[in-house]
Design a protein around this motif. Structure first.
Motif, PDB file in Angstrom:
ATOM      1  N   ALA A  90       0.821  -1.212   0.000  1.00  0.00           N
ATOM      2  CA  ALA A  90       0.000   0.000   0.000  1.00  0.00           C
ATOM      3  C   ALA A  90       0.852   1.258   0.000  1.00  0.00           C
ATOM      4  O   ALA A  90       0.479   2.277  -0.594  1.00  0.00           O
ATOM      5  CB  ALA A  90      -0.928  -0.008   1.209  1.00  0.00           C
ATOM      6  N   SER A  91       2.013   1.186   0.658  1.00  0.00           N
ATOM      7  CA  SER A  91       2.900   2.355   0.726  1.00  0.00           C
ATOM      8  C   SER A  91       3.550   2.672  -0.605  1.00  0.00           C
ATOM      9  O   SER A  91       4.179   3.724  -0.758  1.00  0.00           O
ATOM     10  CB  SER A  91       3.984   2.122   1.790  1.00  0.00           C
ATOM     11  OG  SER A  91       3.403   1.968   3.065  1.00  0.00           O
ATOM     12  N   GLY A  92       3.396   1.782  -1.560  1.00  0.00           N
ATOM     13  CA  GLY A  92       3.955   2.022  -2.893  1.00  0.00           C
ATOM     14  C   GLY A  92       3.157   3.024  -3.704  1.00  0.00           C
ATOM     15  O   GLY A  92       3.573   3.397  -4.794  1.00  0.00           O
ATOM     16  N   LYS A  93       2.025   3.443  -3.186  1.00  0.00           N
ATOM     17  CA  LYS A  93       1.215   4.455  -3.870  1.00  0.00           C
ATOM     18  C   LYS A  93       1.448   5.812  -3.241  1.00  0.00           C
ATOM     19  O   LYS A  93       1.355   5.963  -2.017  1.00  0.00           O
ATOM     20  CB  LYS A  93      -0.272   4.082  -3.768  1.00  0.00           C
ATOM     21  CG  LYS A  93      -1.190   5.082  -4.446  1.00  0.00           C
ATOM     22  CD  LYS A  93      -2.644   4.655  -4.326  1.00  0.00           C
ATOM     23  CE  LYS A  93      -3.567   5.659  -4.990  1.00  0.00           C
ATOM     24  NZ  LYS A  93      -4.987   5.255  -4.896  1.00  0.00           N
ATOM     25  N   ASP A  94       1.751   6.783  -4.040  1.00  0.00           N
ATOM     26  CA  ASP A  94       1.998   8.126  -3.535  1.00  0.00           C
ATOM     27  C   ASP A  94       0.780   8.644  -2.770  1.00  0.00           C
ATOM     28  O   ASP A  94      -0.355   8.524  -3.222  1.00  0.00           O
ATOM     29  CB  ASP A  94       2.305   9.087  -4.693  1.00  0.00           C
ATOM     30  CG  ASP A  94       3.668   8.827  -5.316  1.00  0.00           C
ATOM     31  OD1 ASP A  94       4.503   8.189  -4.646  1.00  0.00           O
ATOM     32  OD2 ASP A  94       3.878   9.244  -6.473  1.00  0.00           O
ATOM     33  N   GLY A  95       1.060   9.219  -1.616  1.00  0.00           N
ATOM     34  CA  GLY A  95      -0.002   9.806  -0.824  1.00  0.00           C
ATOM     35  C   GLY A  95      -0.698   8.862   0.129  1.00  0.00           C
ATOM     36  O   GLY A  95      -1.594   9.286   0.875  1.00  0.00           O
ATOM     37  N   PHE A  96      -0.319   7.581   0.120  1.00  0.00           N
ATOM     38  CA  PHE A  96      -0.985   6.634   1.029  1.00  0.00           C
ATOM     39  C   PHE A  96      -0.621   6.954   2.474  1.00  0.00           C
ATOM     40  O   PHE A  96       0.545   7.149   2.806  1.00  0.00           O
ATOM     41  CB  PHE A  96      -0.576   5.191   0.717  1.00  0.00           C
ATOM     42  CG  PHE A  96      -1.139   4.194   1.707  1.00  0.00           C
ATOM     43  CD1 PHE A  96      -2.472   3.837   1.661  1.00  0.00           C
ATOM     44  CD2 PHE A  96      -0.320   3.633   2.691  1.00  0.00           C
ATOM     45  CE1 PHE A  96      -2.997   2.927   2.566  1.00  0.00           C
ATOM     46  CE2 PHE A  96      -0.837   2.726   3.601  1.00  0.00           C
ATOM     47  CZ  PHE A  96      -2.180   2.366   3.543  1.00  0.00           C
ATOM     48  N   ASP A  97      -1.609   6.989   3.339  1.00  0.00           N
ATOM     49  CA  ASP A  97      -1.413   7.221   4.760  1.00  0.00           C
ATOM     50  C   ASP A  97      -1.951   6.000   5.495  1.00  0.00           C
ATOM     51  O   ASP A  97      -3.151   5.720   5.443  1.00  0.00           O
ATOM     52  CB  ASP A  97      -2.165   8.484   5.201  1.00  0.00           C
ATOM     53  CG  ASP A  97      -1.997   8.772   6.690  1.00  0.00           C
ATOM     54  OD1 ASP A  97      -1.193   8.080   7.351  1.00  0.00           O
ATOM     55  OD2 ASP A  97      -2.684   9.687   7.192  1.00  0.00           O
ATOM     56  N   ARG A  98      -1.078   5.279   6.172  1.00  0.00           N
ATOM     57  CA  ARG A  98      -1.493   4.045   6.828  1.00  0.00           C
ATOM     58  C   ARG A  98      -2.457   4.299   7.985  1.00  0.00           C
ATOM     59  O   ARG A  98      -3.285   3.443   8.299  1.00  0.00           O
ATOM     60  CB  ARG A  98      -0.274   3.292   7.359  1.00  0.00           C
ATOM     61  CG  ARG A  98       0.457   4.011   8.492  1.00  0.00           C
ATOM     62  CD  ARG A  98       1.586   3.183   9.068  1.00  0.00           C
ATOM     63  NE  ARG A  98       2.295   3.881  10.123  1.00  0.00           N
ATOM     64  CZ  ARG A  98       1.877   3.957  11.391  1.00  0.00           C
ATOM     65  NH1 ARG A  98       0.753   3.364  11.747  1.00  0.00           N
ATOM     66  NH2 ARG A  98       2.570   4.622  12.291  1.00  0.00           N
ATOM     67  N   VAL A  99      -2.360   5.438   8.643  1.00  0.00           N
ATOM     68  CA  VAL A  99      -3.170   5.715   9.828  1.00  0.00           C
ATOM     69  C   VAL A  99      -4.654   5.756   9.455  1.00  0.00           C
ATOM     70  O   VAL A  99      -5.094   6.605   8.685  1.00  0.00           O
ATOM     71  CB  VAL A  99      -2.751   7.035  10.503  1.00  0.00           C
ATOM     72  CG1 VAL A  99      -3.655   7.326  11.705  1.00  0.00           C
ATOM     73  CG2 VAL A  99      -1.298   6.968  10.936  1.00  0.00           C
ATOM     74  N   GLY A 100      -5.399   4.814   9.988  1.00  0.00           N
ATOM     75  CA  GLY A 100      -6.824   4.746   9.727  1.00  0.00           C
ATOM     76  C   GLY A 100      -7.205   4.133   8.405  1.00  0.00           C
ATOM     77  O   GLY A 100      -8.387   4.107   8.057  1.00  0.00           O
ATOM     78  N   HIS A 101      -6.235   3.589   7.663  1.00  0.00           N
ATOM     79  CA  HIS A 101      -6.525   3.078   6.321  1.00  0.00           C
ATOM     80  C   HIS A 101      -6.001   1.663   6.097  1.00  0.00           C
ATOM     81  O   HIS A 101      -5.694   1.282   4.973  1.00  0.00           O
ATOM     82  CB  HIS A 101      -5.936   4.022   5.261  1.00  0.00           C
ATOM     83  CG  HIS A 101      -6.529   5.388   5.284  1.00  0.00           C
ATOM     84  ND1 HIS A 101      -5.906   6.453   5.906  1.00  0.00           N
ATOM     85  CD2 HIS A 101      -7.708   5.874   4.802  1.00  0.00           C
ATOM     86  CE1 HIS A 101      -6.656   7.534   5.787  1.00  0.00           C
ATOM     87  NE2 HIS A 101      -7.762   7.204   5.126  1.00  0.00           N
ATOM     88  N   MET A 102      -5.936   0.867   7.161  1.00  0.00           N
ATOM     89  CA  MET A 102      -5.451  -0.514   7.039  1.00  0.00           C
ATOM     90  C   MET A 102      -6.562  -1.528   7.335  1.00  0.00           C
ATOM     91  O   MET A 102      -6.296  -2.667   7.691  1.00  0.00           O
ATOM     92  CB  MET A 102      -4.271  -0.735   7.990  1.00  0.00           C
ATOM     93  CG  MET A 102      -3.001  -0.003   7.583  1.00  0.00           C
ATOM     94  SD  MET A 102      -2.279  -0.621   6.035  1.00  0.00           S
ATOM     95  CE  MET A 102      -1.729  -2.247   6.540  1.00  0.00           C
ATOM     96  N   ALA A 103      -7.802  -1.112   7.176  1.00  0.00           N
ATOM     97  CA  ALA A 103      -8.965  -2.004   7.363  1.00  0.00           C
ATOM     98  C   ALA A 103      -8.988  -2.626   8.744  1.00  0.00           C
ATOM     99  O   ALA A 103      -9.355  -3.787   8.909  1.00  0.00           O
ATOM    100  CB  ALA A 103      -8.973  -3.095   6.282  1.00  0.00           C
ATOM    101  N   ALA A 104      -8.603  -1.848   9.747  1.00  0.00           N
ATOM    102  CA  ALA A 104      -8.607  -2.355  11.122  1.00  0.00           C
ATOM    103  C   ALA A 104     -10.030  -2.451  11.644  1.00  0.00           C
ATOM    104  O   ALA A 104     -10.948  -1.792  11.149  1.00  0.00           O
ATOM    105  CB  ALA A 104      -7.779  -1.433  12.019  1.00  0.00           C
ATOM    106  N   ASN A 105     -10.198  -3.271  12.655  1.00  0.00           N
ATOM    107  CA  ASN A 105     -11.493  -3.397  13.317  1.00  0.00           C
ATOM    108  C   ASN A 105     -11.636  -2.323  14.386  1.00  0.00           C
ATOM    109  O   ASN A 105     -10.651  -1.859  14.945  1.00  0.00           O
ATOM    110  CB  ASN A 105     -11.635  -4.781  13.954  1.00  0.00           C
ATOM    111  CG  ASN A 105     -11.442  -5.896  12.952  1.00  0.00           C
ATOM    112  OD1 ASN A 105     -10.511  -6.690  13.059  1.00  0.00           O
ATOM    113  ND2 ASN A 105     -12.296  -5.957  11.957  1.00  0.00           N
TER     114      ASN A 105
END
Length: 233
Positions: A90-105
């Protein structure tokens, strides 16, 4: 993976618009993954990918308690490795922010539909118990042979169709752990629920399945043919 990459869901004024494969696609992806992997590795390990399932089967006397710790550790470590791989992709896409965007429960503000902690807890307990009942029934010696992975995979698909808006669907502590710490945004602090609720639901199913389904015997009370074969009778 599809929950992160392919199920785009807009917010704000466009909250009801879905792009990509949507919730249906995500649900099918989870179910088909379990279905295919069960056929691939069930003869090696029993196809346990879920600590709640392993514990529920042990409670139901379908699995040895002595093997539970090793399975649970392997499941969690495997999940974390998978979560790290998803983050790397996912980090391979420019602008991706992992915070809140990893399909967490999550629950409350971290629930896709804003459901409360109590609502999420109840849903996860009931749905995990349902999942275990399906697993126990599909793998019962009296059930048709060879079809268990199909029933189990479709059950997981149904569970996701019901509960993605509620909690992003766990019913699997390893799945929840796999992305919680990469996701951040409150997910690590809420992770306890996605261990407690699925395990509790699985224990309920494991402890009660035989009460209404009986043991592997036919309606005459004789031991079933499948059970006789397992016992060498």
């Amino acid at each position: 993976m599809r929950a992160i990459f392919a199920a785009l869901h807009l917010g704000g004024d466009y909250a009801d618009i879905q792009l990509g494969i949507g919730f249906l696609g995500v649900a099918l992806a989870f179910g088909l993954t379990v279905l295919t992997m069960a056929y691939a590795v069930a003869h090696i390990s029993g196809a346990h990918f879920n600590p709640a399932v392993t514990i529920g089967l042990a409670v139901g006397k379908r699995f040895e308690w002595k093997d539970v710790p090793a399975y649970v550790v392997a499941q969690v470590l495997g999940g974390l490795v998978a979560g790290a791989a998803l983050l790397a992709i996912a980090s391979g896409k420019d602008g991706f922010d992992r915070v809140g965007h990893m399909a967490a429960n999550g629950y409350g503000v971290n629930s896709p539909g804003g459901y409360s902690m109590t609502a999420v807890l109840i849903a996860e307990v009931i749905l995990t118990a349902f999942f275990l009942y399906v697993i126990l029934g599909a793998t019962d010696g009296r059930a048709p042979t060879g079809f268990a992975p199909i029933a189990i995979g479709l059950a997981l698909t149904l569970i996701h169709l019901i509960s993605i808006p509620v909690s992003n669907t766990s019913v699997n502590p390893a799945r929840s752990t796999a992305v919680a710490f990469f996701n951040g945004d409150g997910a690590p602090g809420q992770l306890w629920l996605f261990w407690v609720a699925p395990i509790f639901g699985a224990v309920i199913a494991g402890a009660t399945y035989a009460l209404f389904a009986g043991n592997d015997t036919d309606i005459t009370g004789e031991v079933s043919h499948a059970d006789r074969e397992r016992r060498g009778a």
